[in-house]
Design an enzyme around this catalytic site. Structure first.
Site, PDB file in Angstrom:
ATOM      1  N   ARG A 103       3.193   7.331   8.346  1.00  0.00           N
ATOM      2  CA  ARG A 103       3.697   7.991   7.145  1.00  0.00           C
ATOM      3  C   ARG A 103       2.697   9.044   6.693  1.00  0.00           C
ATOM      4  NH1 ARG A 103       6.818   3.152   3.906  1.00  0.00           N
ATOM      5  NH2 ARG A 103       7.977   2.497   5.745  1.00  0.00           N
ATOM      6  N   GLU A 158       1.993  10.347   4.084  1.00  0.00           N
ATOM      7  CA  GLU A 158       1.751  10.374   2.639  1.00  0.00           C
ATOM      8  C   GLU A 158       0.378  10.981   2.394  1.00  0.00           C
ATOM      9  OE1 GLU A 158       2.056   6.220   2.283  1.00  0.00           O
ATOM     10  OE2 GLU A 158       4.231   6.224   1.985  1.00  0.00           O
ATOM     11  N   ARG A 195      -4.003   1.032  -1.172  1.00  0.00           N
ATOM     12  CA  ARG A 195      -2.995   0.166  -0.560  1.00  0.00           C
ATOM     13  C   ARG A 195      -2.068   0.882   0.415  1.00  0.00           C
ATOM     14  NH1 ARG A 195       0.995  -2.021  -5.076  1.00  0.00           N
ATOM     15  NH2 ARG A 195       2.329  -0.212  -5.262  1.00  0.00           N
ATOM     16  N   HIS A 196      -2.420   2.109   0.766  1.00  0.00           N
ATOM     17  CA  HIS A 196      -1.620   2.856   1.732  1.00  0.00           C
ATOM     18  C   HIS A 196      -2.470   3.345   2.898  1.00  0.00           C
ATOM     19  CE1 HIS A 196       0.932   3.254  -1.882  1.00  0.00           C
ATOM     20  NE2 HIS A 196       1.904   3.141  -1.007  1.00  0.00           N
ATOM     21  N   GLU A 204       3.631  -5.229  -3.966  1.00  0.00           N
ATOM     22  CA  GLU A 204       4.794  -5.260  -3.077  1.00  0.00           C
ATOM     23  C   GLU A 204       4.329  -5.583  -1.661  1.00  0.00           C
ATOM     24  OE1 GLU A 204       7.284  -1.661  -2.810  1.00  0.00           O
ATOM     25  OE2 GLU A 204       7.682  -2.223  -0.722  1.00  0.00           O
ATOM     26  N   SER A 249      10.067  -4.756   1.430  1.00  0.00           N
ATOM     27  CA  SER A 249      11.351  -4.299   0.907  1.00  0.00           C
ATOM     28  C   SER A 249      12.409  -4.670   1.933  1.00  0.00           C
ATOM     29  CB  SER A 249      11.382  -2.790   0.731  1.00  0.00           C
ATOM     30  OG  SER A 249      10.578  -2.400  -0.343  1.00  0.00           O
ATOM     31  N   ARG A 268      -0.830  -4.887   4.522  1.00  0.00           N
ATOM     32  CA  ARG A 268      -0.605  -5.157   3.099  1.00  0.00           C
ATOM     33  C   ARG A 268      -0.637  -6.668   2.844  1.00  0.00           C
ATOM     34  NH1 ARG A 268       2.405  -2.260  -0.779  1.00  0.00           N
ATOM     35  NH2 ARG A 268       1.624  -0.359   0.142  1.00  0.00           N
TER      36      ARG A 268
HETATM   37  P1  ATP Z   1       4.948   1.108  -1.570  1.00  0.00           P
HETATM   38  O1  ATP Z   1       5.959   1.194  -2.711  1.00  0.00           O
HETATM   39  O2  ATP Z   1       4.003  -0.023  -1.721  1.00  0.00           O
HETATM   40  O3  ATP Z   1       4.308   2.417  -1.289  1.00  0.00           O
HETATM   41  P2  ATP Z   1       7.208   1.441   0.174  1.00  0.00           P
HETATM   42  O4  ATP Z   1       8.280   0.892  -0.685  1.00  0.00           O
HETATM   43  O5  ATP Z   1       7.048   2.903   0.290  1.00  0.00           O
HETATM   44  O6  ATP Z   1       5.798   0.791  -0.260  1.00  0.00           O
HETATM   45  P3  ATP Z   1       8.576   0.348   2.454  1.00  0.00           P
HETATM   46  O7  ATP Z   1       9.208   1.496   3.107  1.00  0.00           O
HETATM   47  O8  ATP Z   1       9.383  -0.552   1.606  1.00  0.00           O
HETATM   48  O9  ATP Z   1       7.297   0.850   1.644  1.00  0.00           O
HETATM   49  O10 ATP Z   1       7.802  -0.463   3.613  1.00  0.00           O
HETATM   50  C1  ATP Z   1       7.864  -1.860   3.759  1.00  0.00           C
HETATM   51  C2  ATP Z   1       6.492  -2.485   3.563  1.00  0.00           C
HETATM   52  O11 ATP Z   1       5.506  -1.866   4.387  1.00  0.00           O
HETATM   53  C3  ATP Z   1       5.943  -2.318   2.155  1.00  0.00           C
HETATM   54  O12 ATP Z   1       6.452  -3.308   1.320  1.00  0.00           O
HETATM   55  C4  ATP Z   1       4.459  -2.494   2.396  1.00  0.00           C
HETATM   56  O13 ATP Z   1       4.138  -3.867   2.563  1.00  0.00           O
HETATM   57  C5  ATP Z   1       4.259  -1.816   3.738  1.00  0.00           C
HETATM   58  N1  ATP Z   1       3.860  -0.404   3.597  1.00  0.00           N
HETATM   59  C6  ATP Z   1       4.619   0.622   3.211  1.00  0.00           C
HETATM   60  N2  ATP Z   1       3.953   1.782   3.214  1.00  0.00           N
HETATM   61  C7  ATP Z   1       2.714   1.503   3.645  1.00  0.00           C
HETATM   62  C8  ATP Z   1       1.544   2.288   3.877  1.00  0.00           C
HETATM   63  N3  ATP Z   1       1.544   3.587   3.682  1.00  0.00           N
HETATM   64  N4  ATP Z   1       0.435   1.655   4.312  1.00  0.00           N
HETATM   65  C9  ATP Z   1       0.442   0.327   4.519  1.00  0.00           C
HETATM   66  N5  ATP Z   1       1.503  -0.470   4.336  1.00  0.00           N
HETATM   67  C10 ATP Z   1       2.631   0.100   3.890  1.00  0.00           C
HETATM   68 MG    MG Z   2       9.406  -0.693  -0.490  1.00  0.00          MG
END
Ligand code: ATP
Ligand code: MG
Length: 438
Positions: free
Chosen positions: A224, A226, A232-233, A361, A364, A412
């Site tokens: 990603r 981002e 946490r990312h 979180e 999802s 995570r």
């Molecule tokens: P967050 O709101 O915490 O940024 P998200 O809703 O964007 O997460 P999802 O697409 O729902 O992320 O991804 C499913 C799971 O993968 C998340 O619940 C989290 O545990 C993990 N996750 C998501 N993005 C990341 C990231 N950039 N780095 C590490 N783990 C991630």
């Molecule tokens: Mg999510």
């Protein structure tokens, strides 16, 4: 006692045959190999602490009884060098673990250069970025090893659970021709003369597979782009994925809860020593279900700012405080706050959910849209062009059952379970905005 030389070398074949893990030392004459963690010189007595992947033991040499070479080698060998020690195990009340080795042979297999670029002692104060620069050396620390031993157990026990319920483990492509979820946070790459993307989830593929093989799981790497650098990312992370046919979100929430409970239970069983080293008092979590609106009402009562489409970071934190050691499933999520592939439920709600655990979180998921016309409608509602999703939509035209699933971050979850202050602690070689090495 036999006086031996310090440079007595031992062949690897011999070493493989003779060497025993430090953890299983009880008595007799033993050969161990490991890293010289610490050494101390008390004049007439010299100590070394040898560490291997299983544990630590003290090696004690007395000036009067040990060979001169060994006595000297104990003082001279640089810390973190790889050594082979053979000697007699003795009970010792003062030694850590209640036993020590009186060395008869001591040889250096690989000398560590000095000074060490980072502090690898138990009380290391080296900051995280520097430690990550030297991750290979940081991994000499048992604490750090413990994190990844626990993560290994998490992955193994996830597989165990999924196989037990009849899941099939699958692999999916990491290179995709078009943006799978309409997200903008995709890494572009060159693929011959085409432009492609690195996968940000295996969402669409696991759905296609669930529509034939029914229960499918994987541990999948995602990317990603981002731009934010948070604790946490990551830009490259791994996910525990699951997708199941003939299921709604409540069926998969139940599997998610049972999977995590099994994973934590297994860690408690297999990694008690690692948890102790990390000072973590882990409990198998209980489970709570709350609708999004109930959750927001509760949060408002506690004066937490809420949003109508998502949980805020503060909100997640508060849920962790209100329900310690509990996986809180927030379901009946507003449709607007979930991706196009999540099933609408009417009244602006959806079959989507988030799982919050220890204030964060972890996952999802939800029921997916398996009806092509509805999918087209949802894409349009999200201002996405259905033409970009033709093959995905078409995959549901020839007998696709209702289905649901989830994705849960490997790092995570590790971070949350082990109370790590930064997600980078939970990945061996992190990829973030600034880091590409080692
Ligand atoms: P967050 O709101 O915490 O940024 P998200 O809703 O964007 O997460 P999802 O697409 O729902 O992320 O991804 C499913 C799971 O993968 C998340 O619940 C989290 O545990 C993990 N996750 C998501 N993005 C990341 C990231 N950039 N780095 C590490 N783990 C991630
Ligand atoms: Mg999510």
């Amino acid at each position: 006692m036999k006086k031996a030389k310090s440079d007595d070398s031992i062949s690897l074949l011999q070493l493989t045959k003779e060497r025993i893990p430090i953890k299983s030392i009880s008595e007799g004459n033993v050969t161990i190999a490991g890293w010289l963690y610490d050494s101390r010189d008390l004049g007439k007595v010299r100590f070394g602490i040898i560490r291997d992947a299983s544990g630590e033991i003290q090696v004690t040499a007395h000036k009067d009884t040990a060979s001169k070479e060994i006595f000297e080698a104990l003082a001279k060998t640089p810390r973190e060098s790889v050594v082979v020690v053979q000697g007699l195990v003795k009970k010792s009340e003062k030694a850590p673990g209640g036993r020590e080795i009186v060395p008869e042979r001591f040889s250096i297999l690989a000398e560590a250069a000095q000074p060490l670029p980072i502090d690898v002692s138990d009380f290391s104060k080296t900051e995280l970025p520097k430690r990550l620069d030297y991750r290979f050396l940081d991994l000499h620390r048992r604490r750090i090893q413990s994190i990844f031993k626990i993560q290994s157990t998490l992955m193994q026990s996830y597989r165990d659970y999924m196989v037990r319920i009849g899941g099939t483990e699958a692999n999916f492509p990491s290179i995709i021709g078009s943006s799978s979820e309409g997200g903008t946070e995709l890494f572009k790459a060159k693929y011959f003369d085409k432009e492609v993307y690195l996968s940000q989830s295996c969402q669409l593929y696991k759905q296609m597979l669930a529509c034939s093989i029914e229960k499918v799981f994987t541990i999948f790497t995602v990317w990603r782009a981002e731009k934010h650098n948070t604790v946490r990312h990551l830009n490259e992370s791994r996910q525990f994925d699951f997708e199941m046919a003939f299921a709604d979100e409540f069926v998969v929430m139940d599997h998610l809860a049972k999977a995590v409970q099994h994973m934590v239970h297994t860690v408690l069983e297999k990694n008690s020593g690692d948890l102790k080293l990390l000072g973590i008092n882990l409990k198998v979590p209980s489970v709570k279900y709350m609708s999004f609106s109930e959750t927001n009402e509760l949060l408002k009562k506690h004066k937490i700012e809420t949003s109508s489409t998502d949980l805020t970071g503060e909100g997640e934190k508060k849920l962790g405080e209100l329900f310690p050691d509990t996986i809180v499933f927030v379901h009946d999520w507003p449709l607007e706050g979930k991706p196009f592939y999540i099933m609408p439920k009417g009244k602006g709600l959806s079959g989507g959910f988030d799982a919050i655990y220890k204030g964060m979180e972890i996952s999802s998921g939800g029921q997916r849209v398996h009806i092509p016309d509805l999918l087209i409608e949802r894409l349009k509602a999200k201002k996405l062009n259905p033409k970009d999703f033709t093959s995905y939509i078409d995959s549901f035209r020839y007998g696709a059952p209702p289905h649901a699933g989830f994705g849960m971050g490997v790092e995570r979850l590790t971070m949350v379970l082990l109370d790590l202050p930064n997600i980078r602690e939970a990945v061996l070689f992190p990829r973030d905005r600034d880091r590409l090495t080692p």
